[in-house]
Design a protein around this motif. Structure first.
Motif, PDB file in Angstrom:
ATOM      1  N   SER A 292      70.558  36.034 -14.063  1.00 47.67           N
ATOM      2  CA  SER A 292      69.310  36.702 -13.719  1.00 47.67           C
ATOM      3  C   SER A 292      68.255  36.389 -14.774  1.00 47.67           C
ATOM      4  O   SER A 292      68.579  36.192 -15.940  1.00 47.67           O
ATOM      5  N   CYS A 293      67.014  36.387 -14.346  1.00 46.30           N
ATOM      6  CA  CYS A 293      65.888  36.167 -15.256  1.00 46.30           C
ATOM      7  C   CYS A 293      64.837  37.223 -14.928  1.00 46.30           C
ATOM      8  O   CYS A 293      64.156  37.134 -13.903  1.00 46.30           O
ATOM      9  N   ALA A 294      64.720  38.212 -15.800  1.00 44.09           N
ATOM     10  CA  ALA A 294      63.758  39.295 -15.603  1.00 44.09           C
ATOM     11  C   ALA A 294      62.447  38.940 -16.281  1.00 44.09           C
ATOM     12  O   ALA A 294      62.424  38.577 -17.461  1.00 44.09           O
ATOM     13  N   ALA A 295      61.356  39.063 -15.535  1.00 44.61           N
ATOM     14  CA  ALA A 295      60.035  38.692 -16.047  1.00 44.61           C
ATOM     15  C   ALA A 295      59.163  39.922 -16.231  1.00 44.61           C
ATOM     16  O   ALA A 295      59.242  40.881 -15.451  1.00 44.61           O
TER      17      ALA A 295
ATOM     18  N   PRO B 119      55.800  29.390  -9.953  1.00 48.98           N
ATOM     19  CA  PRO B 119      57.095  28.754  -9.724  1.00 48.98           C
ATOM     20  C   PRO B 119      58.004  29.027 -10.918  1.00 48.98           C
ATOM     21  O   PRO B 119      57.539  29.201 -12.045  1.00 48.98           O
ATOM     22  N   MET B 120      59.290  29.070 -10.651  1.00 53.42           N
ATOM     23  CA  MET B 120      60.281  29.327 -11.692  1.00 53.42           C
ATOM     24  C   MET B 120      61.289  28.196 -11.717  1.00 53.42           C
ATOM     25  O   MET B 120      61.569  27.568 -10.685  1.00 53.42           O
ATOM     26  N   GLY B 121      61.844  27.962 -12.890  1.00 44.34           N
ATOM     27  CA  GLY B 121      62.866  26.937 -13.013  1.00 44.34           C
ATOM     28  C   GLY B 121      64.019  27.410 -13.883  1.00 44.34           C
ATOM     29  O   GLY B 121      63.875  28.336 -14.684  1.00 44.34           O
TER      30      GLY B 121
ATOM     31  N   ALA C  13      62.490  29.506 -16.902  1.00 49.50           N
ATOM     32  CA  ALA C  13      61.149  29.139 -17.328  1.00 49.50           C
ATOM     33  C   ALA C  13      60.155  29.425 -16.207  1.00 49.50           C
ATOM     34  O   ALA C  13      60.519  29.364 -15.022  1.00 49.50           O
ATOM     35  N   ALA C  14      58.927  29.719 -16.597  1.00 49.15           N
ATOM     36  CA  ALA C  14      57.845  29.985 -15.648  1.00 49.15           C
ATOM     37  C   ALA C  14      56.739  28.955 -15.847  1.00 49.15           C
ATOM     38  O   ALA C  14      56.432  28.562 -16.973  1.00 49.15           O
TER      39      ALA C  14
ATOM     40  N   TYR D  41      56.366  29.062 -20.092  1.00 47.90           N
ATOM     41  CA  TYR D  41      57.054  30.195 -20.715  1.00 47.90           C
ATOM     42  C   TYR D  41      58.560  30.012 -20.548  1.00 47.90           C
ATOM     43  O   TYR D  41      59.022  29.603 -19.480  1.00 47.90           O
ATOM     44  N   TRP D  42      59.284  30.402 -21.602  1.00 45.20           N
ATOM     45  CA  TRP D  42      60.734  30.219 -21.622  1.00 45.20           C
ATOM     46  C   TRP D  42      61.425  31.492 -22.078  1.00 45.20           C
ATOM     47  O   TRP D  42      60.915  32.220 -22.930  1.00 45.20           O
ATOM     48  N   GLY D  43      62.624  31.720 -21.535  1.00 42.12           N
ATOM     49  CA  GLY D  43      63.475  32.779 -22.041  1.00 42.12           C
ATOM     50  C   GLY D  43      64.263  32.300 -23.239  1.00 42.12           C
ATOM     51  O   GLY D  43      64.155  31.146 -23.665  1.00 42.12           O
ATOM     52  N   GLN D  44      65.099  33.195 -23.765  1.00 43.37           N
ATOM     53  CA  GLN D  44      65.861  32.886 -24.981  1.00 43.37           C
ATOM     54  C   GLN D  44      67.177  32.183 -24.669  1.00 43.37           C
ATOM     55  O   GLN D  44      67.827  31.656 -25.562  1.00 43.37           O
TER      56      GLN D  44
END
Length: 124
Positions: free
Chosen positions: A21-24, A33-35, A97-98, A113-116
């Motif tokens: 999951s990727c919570a924004a 768009p998300m990747g 990533a967004a 933008y990137w998550g950890q």
């Protein structure tokens, strides 16, 4: 600004499944768009899957096509990566990533933008 937090990684046997999951939070998630990307030790970060802002279009790397499914729930500001039939070569840190654009993309430089990251380990 968009903040992204991945979760759902872990250790799984070959042939098993995981759902990332990727919570924004921050700017309007549904506009972007998300990747999903991944990076194994000693290797460059590589594209895994992408989804359009509406969820109507998806794109996959050949290595995961037919096994992974990307999806999103704009009401929950969350993107997902369902991973089935996992293989040891899928072992990596997975990043969401967004992209601040209306078009889908498959390269790291196109995302803003990137998550950890979250670790996925597949044992043989």
């Amino acid at each position: 600004q968009v903040q992204l937090v991945e979760s759902g990684g872990g250790l799984v046997q070959a042939g098993g499944s995981l759902r990332l999951s990727c919570a924004a939070s921050g700017r309007t998630f549904s506009n972007y768009p998300m990747g999903w990307f991944r990076q194994a030790p000693g290797k460059e970060r590589e594209f895994v899957a992408a989804i359009s802002w509406s969820g109507g279009s998806t794109y996959y790397a050949d290595s995961v096509k037919g096994r992974f499914t990307i999806s999103r729930d704009n009401a929950k500001n969350t993107a997902y990566l369902q991973m089935n039939s996992l293989k040891p070569e899928d072992t990596a840190v997975y990043y969401c990533a967004a992209r601040v654009s209306r078009t889908i993309a498959t390269t790291t430089r196109d995302y803003d933008y990137w998550g950890q990251g979250t670790q996925v380990t597949v044992s043989s």
